[in-house]
Design a protein around this motif. Structure first.
Motif, short mmCIF file in Angstrom:
data_model
loop_
_atom_site.label_atom_id
_atom_site.label_comp_id
_atom_site.label_asym_id
_atom_site.label_seq_id
_atom_site.Cartn_x
_atom_site.Cartn_y
_atom_site.Cartn_z
N GLY A 282 11.05 0.22 5.12
CA GLY A 282 10.82 -0.81 6.13
C GLY A 282 9.37 -1.25 6.22
O GLY A 282 8.91 -1.68 7.27
N VAL A 283 8.65 -1.14 5.09
CA VAL A 283 7.25 -1.58 5.04
C VAL A 283 7.07 -2.49 3.83
O VAL A 283 7.91 -2.54 2.94
CB VAL A 283 6.26 -0.39 4.95
CG1 VAL A 283 6.41 0.54 6.15
CG2 VAL A 283 6.42 0.38 3.66
N GLY A 284 5.96 -3.18 3.80
CA GLY A 284 5.63 -4.01 2.66
C GLY A 284 5.08 -3.17 1.52
O GLY A 284 4.57 -2.07 1.73
N VAL A 285 5.16 -3.72 0.32
CA VAL A 285 4.66 -3.00 -0.84
C VAL A 285 3.15 -2.80 -0.74
O VAL A 285 2.61 -1.80 -1.23
CB VAL A 285 5.09 -3.70 -2.16
CG1 VAL A 285 4.26 -4.93 -2.43
CG2 VAL A 285 5.04 -2.75 -3.32
N GLY A 286 2.46 -3.70 -0.05
CA GLY A 286 1.02 -3.55 0.16
C GLY A 286 0.69 -2.31 0.98
O GLY A 286 -0.29 -1.61 0.71
N THR A 287 1.52 -2.02 1.98
CA THR A 287 1.34 -0.81 2.79
C THR A 287 1.49 0.43 1.91
O THR A 287 0.72 1.38 2.01
CB THR A 287 2.36 -0.77 3.94
OG1 THR A 287 2.13 -1.90 4.78
CG2 THR A 287 2.25 0.50 4.76
N LEU A 288 2.50 0.40 1.04
CA LEU A 288 2.71 1.52 0.13
C LEU A 288 1.48 1.73 -0.74
O LEU A 288 0.97 2.85 -0.86
CB LEU A 288 3.95 1.29 -0.74
CG LEU A 288 4.35 2.46 -1.63
CD1 LEU A 288 5.87 2.46 -1.82
CD2 LEU A 288 3.67 2.42 -2.97
N TYR A 289 0.97 0.64 -1.35
CA TYR A 289 -0.17 0.78 -2.25
C TYR A 289 -1.46 1.14 -1.53
O TYR A 289 -2.35 1.76 -2.12
CB TYR A 289 -0.35 -0.48 -3.10
CG TYR A 289 0.59 -0.51 -4.28
CD1 TYR A 289 0.55 0.48 -5.25
CD2 TYR A 289 1.52 -1.53 -4.42
CE1 TYR A 289 1.41 0.47 -6.33
CE2 TYR A 289 2.39 -1.56 -5.50
CZ TYR A 289 2.32 -0.55 -6.45
OH TYR A 289 3.19 -0.57 -7.53
N ARG A 290 -1.60 0.76 -0.25
CA ARG A 290 -2.79 1.18 0.51
C ARG A 290 -2.78 2.69 0.70
O ARG A 290 -3.82 3.34 0.63
CB ARG A 290 -2.84 0.48 1.87
CG ARG A 290 -3.58 -0.83 1.85
CD ARG A 290 -3.89 -1.35 3.24
NE ARG A 290 -2.71 -1.54 4.06
CZ ARG A 290 -1.87 -2.57 3.99
NH1 ARG A 290 -2.08 -3.51 3.09
NH2 ARG A 290 -0.84 -2.66 4.79
N ARG A 291 -1.61 3.26 0.95
CA ARG A 291 -1.51 4.71 1.16
C ARG A 291 -1.50 5.46 -0.17
O ARG A 291 -2.06 6.54 -0.28
CB ARG A 291 -0.23 5.06 1.95
CG ARG A 291 -0.17 4.53 3.36
CD ARG A 291 -1.33 4.91 4.24
NE ARG A 291 -1.65 6.31 4.24
CZ ARG A 291 -2.87 6.81 4.43
NH1 ARG A 291 -3.89 6.01 4.65
NH2 ARG A 291 -3.06 8.09 4.42
N PHE A 292 -0.82 4.89 -1.16
CA PHE A 292 -0.63 5.56 -2.45
C PHE A 292 -0.90 4.54 -3.56
O PHE A 292 0.01 3.82 -3.98
CB PHE A 292 0.79 6.12 -2.56
CG PHE A 292 1.16 6.99 -1.40
CD1 PHE A 292 0.65 8.27 -1.28
CD2 PHE A 292 2.00 6.51 -0.41
CE1 PHE A 292 0.99 9.07 -0.20
CE2 PHE A 292 2.34 7.30 0.68
CZ PHE A 292 1.83 8.58 0.78
N PRO A 293 -2.14 4.46 -4.04
CA PRO A 293 -2.51 3.43 -5.02
C PRO A 293 -1.78 3.51 -6.36
O PRO A 293 -1.79 2.56 -7.12
CB PRO A 293 -4.02 3.67 -5.22
CG PRO A 293 -4.46 4.41 -4.01
CD PRO A 293 -3.30 5.21 -3.56
N SER A 294 -1.13 4.64 -6.63
CA SER A 294 -0.36 4.75 -7.87
C SER A 294 0.93 5.52 -7.59
O SER A 294 1.02 6.27 -6.63
CB SER A 294 -1.16 5.48 -8.95
OG SER A 294 -1.29 6.85 -8.63
N LYS A 295 1.89 5.33 -8.47
CA LYS A 295 3.17 6.04 -8.34
C LYS A 295 2.94 7.55 -8.46
O LYS A 295 3.59 8.35 -7.79
CB LYS A 295 4.15 5.57 -9.41
CG LYS A 295 5.56 6.06 -9.17
CD LYS A 295 6.51 5.61 -10.26
CE LYS A 295 7.06 4.25 -9.96
NZ LYS A 295 8.18 3.88 -10.89
N GLU A 296 1.99 7.95 -9.32
CA GLU A 296 1.70 9.37 -9.49
C GLU A 296 1.20 10.00 -8.20
O GLU A 296 1.59 11.13 -7.87
CB GLU A 296 0.67 9.57 -10.61
CG GLU A 296 1.19 9.29 -12.00
CD GLU A 296 1.28 7.79 -12.31
OE1 GLU A 296 2.06 7.44 -13.22
OE2 GLU A 296 0.62 6.98 -11.64
#
Length: 194
Positions: A51-65
């Protein structure tokens, strides 16, 4: 991460309540996606499920690893924290069984991330740290069982951990979760006295 006793991860500033909720939802959605789809799970789908934007994900976790590493650390933390929680509400032998079943589920979920974890967890000290935390949780469970005279004295936590690791590998290769439960029964037969 809130961190757990002995955590070697860098401490970080506490998150605002809304940011912490977003991170918790991201980690839950990502753990589910990686368990089902493996390391190829879509980051966009994970963000959507949380329920968040992909930008929020990348701010918290800059990479999948980094996301996979965070999931792994959180799952280890939850598993270790479950030991005292279980002994507080269940009889010792039942607490030990419940924790073992959770360990097998943890290992099964980790299989979906195995390829990515091999890249992320290259540091032997991190692996050793995780084993120590898991052995400490088992020690807590065994001690509670010994104190109630329902476990054989002197059972080594590391031995139990190695047996559980073997059970998880066998059950995964056979793709049979029920087999893991039967093997846990055999392991418990060697530990529990009554």
């Amino acid at each position: 991460m809130t961190g757990y006793e002995g955590d070697t991860a860098r401490p970080r500033r506490p998150l605002r309540a809304d940011a912490q909720r977003n991170e918790d939802r991201l980690l839950e959605a990502a753990a589910d996606a990686f368990a089902r789809q493996g390391a190829g799970a879509s980051v966009k789908d994970i963000a959507r499920a949380a329920g968040v934007g992909v930008g929020t994900l990348y701010r918290r976790f800059p990479s999948k690893e980094l996301l996979i590493e965070a999931i792994y650390r959180q799952e280890v933390q939850h598993l270790c924290e479950a030991a005292p929680d279980l002994t507080a509400v269940q009889p010792p032998a039942e607490a030990l069984r419940t924790w073992m079943e959770r360990f097998i589920d943890f290992m099964a979920a980790k299989q979906g991330m195995a390829e990515a974890l091999a890249v992320v967890l290259t540091d032997d000290s991190e692996k050793l740290h995780t084993r120590t935390l898991l052995a400490d949780a088992i020690t807590h469970l065994l001690t509670a069982a010994e104190e109630q005279s329902v476990a054989r004295p002197g059972v080594a936590a590391q031995d139990v951990l190695m047996a559980l690791g073997g059970i998880s590998l066998i059950a995964a290769s056979e793709e049979q979760r029920a087999l893991a439960t039967r093997l846990i029964d055999l392991l418990l037969h060697g530990i529990v006295t009554s």
